[in-house]
Design a protein around this motif. Structure first.
Motif, PDB file in Angstrom:
ATOM      1  N   GLN A 118      -5.463   5.344   5.163  1.00 19.50           N
ATOM      2  CA  GLN A 118      -4.003   5.359   5.313  1.00 19.50           C
ATOM      3  C   GLN A 118      -3.521   6.470   6.236  1.00 19.50           C
ATOM      4  OE1 GLN A 118      -1.399   3.359   3.857  1.00 19.50           O
ATOM      5  NE2 GLN A 118      -3.128   1.986   3.561  1.00 19.50           N
ATOM      6  N   TRP A 152       0.859  -1.188   0.000  1.00 18.02           N
ATOM      7  CA  TRP A 152       0.000   0.000   0.000  1.00 18.02           C
ATOM      8  C   TRP A 152       0.900   1.244   0.000  1.00 18.02           C
ATOM      9  CZ3 TRP A 152      -4.951  -1.751  -0.147  1.00 18.02           C
ATOM     10  CH2 TRP A 152      -5.230  -2.971   0.461  1.00 18.02           C
ATOM     11  N   PRO A 153       0.313   2.412  -0.212  1.00 20.12           N
ATOM     12  CA  PRO A 153      -1.080   2.662  -0.618  1.00 20.12           C
ATOM     13  C   PRO A 153      -1.282   2.376  -2.100  1.00 20.12           C
ATOM     14  CG  PRO A 153       0.118   4.730  -0.497  1.00 20.12           C
ATOM     15  CD  PRO A 153       1.071   3.665  -0.031  1.00 20.12           C
TER      16      PRO A 153
END
Length: 314
Positions: free
Chosen positions: A309, A122-123
């Protein structure tokens, strides 16, 4: 019948002509296929989470440092492989796998079926469905869990158990399965199978489609307890379910969400709502909840990805 009968010879000549025409058609069909090189395509996208894997019940299995995490990384990978191998056995010509749990680094690349592509870390803009597009024919969700709105489900949450109290998407309370189905649906790809505990599967069938192939690998007892089948039995169920779902692919329809797509996120920490409301594109609905309107599903999903996030857990 007399051999002198002219109608007999005419009938025989017509039959011979039909045979010749039939053979020519068969020959042409084979020649056409060999020239174009066209073969049936079956492209499958698999998103793999961990909370719905057989045997998983708490953080000891779910995060780096947990005393059973390394073991369950292997079991998560094995469930993914059961799905991959069954998809290829059912005629898949391309399989892409998304590591959709935690830091996106739980699946073991060296143990994953080498014929599959792997998306990690991620992100990423489309979160648990990164890489999906119109080129896929089916999406499968492995190891998924129920949303926070389902009492008694194992590890029930949506996107962030530490940050989010609730997520609403397109006017509906959303599980991660629904968000994934909406993302796939934007690209005209149907979700054909979901695996996890009984409550997660039931929620997906209720909110997405009753036709989804549901594979129950454990019965939820509570947030941190379950009655689970063995890993070997879970893999056999996943394999059979994958083949069954792909064999009836024509029955499924993509999950569609009306545009614009409204997202509402209720936080466990009110400060997140306060800070996000500084942005002119975000509306503060109440002390803990913000609202955002995306022009389409990908834009709405990108907002959730950003917030999950970078919002605060404390």
């Amino acid at each position: 019948m007399s051999l002198r009968n002219p109608h007999f010879f005419l009938a025989q000549r017509s039959a011979s002509r039909r045979k010749v025409v039939y053979l020519l058609l068969l020959l042409f069909a084979g020649f056409s296929t060999s020239v174009t090189g066209e073969t049936p395509q079956l492209r499958v996208y698999i998103s793999v989470d961990m909370e719905g894997v057989a045997g998983v019940v708490n953080e000891a299995q779910l995060a780096p440092g947990g005393f059973e995490y390394e073991k369950f990384r292997r079991l998560m990978t094995a469930e993914a492989n059961a799905c991959i191998e069954a998809a290829f056995a059912a005629g898949a010509t391309k399989v892409t796998v998304s590591d959709s749990h935690g830091n996106g680094l739980s699946l073991l690349p060296e143990e994953l079926n080498p014929k599959a592509r792997l998306i990690r870390s991620w992100p990423r803009p489309l979160m648990m469905m990164q890489g999906i597009d119109e080129g896929y024919d089916a999406a499968i969700l492995i190891g998924y869990h129920a949303s926070i709105g389902v009492p008694g489900a194992v590890r029930a949450h949506t996107m962030s158990s530490k940050r989010f109290f609730d997520v609403r998407f397109g006017g509906k309370h959303a599980s991660e399965a629904l968000l994934s189905a909406a993302t796939a649906g934007h690209f005209a790809v149907p979700v054909v199978m979901v695996t996890g505990d009984d409550l997660a599967v039931a929620e997906a069938k209720k909110d997405i489609s009753a036709k989804i192939e549901g594979v129950v690998v454990k019965r939820a007892i509570g947030y941190h307890a379950a009655d689970s089948v063995s890993p070997q039995a879970a893999r056999a169920l996943i394999s059979a379910g994958t083949k069954a779902a792909l064999q009836r692919l024509k029955e499924f329809r993509p999950y569609k969400v009306a545009k614009p797509v409204k997202v509402e996120i209720a936080f466990k920490q009110m400060l997140n709502a306060e800070i996000l409301a500084y942005l002119p594109i975000v509306e503060r609905v109440d002390g803990a909840t913000v609202s955002f309107s995306g022009k389409d599903v990908p834009e709405a999903i990108r907002f959730i990805s950003f917030v999950s996030q970078y919002s605060n857990a404390e």
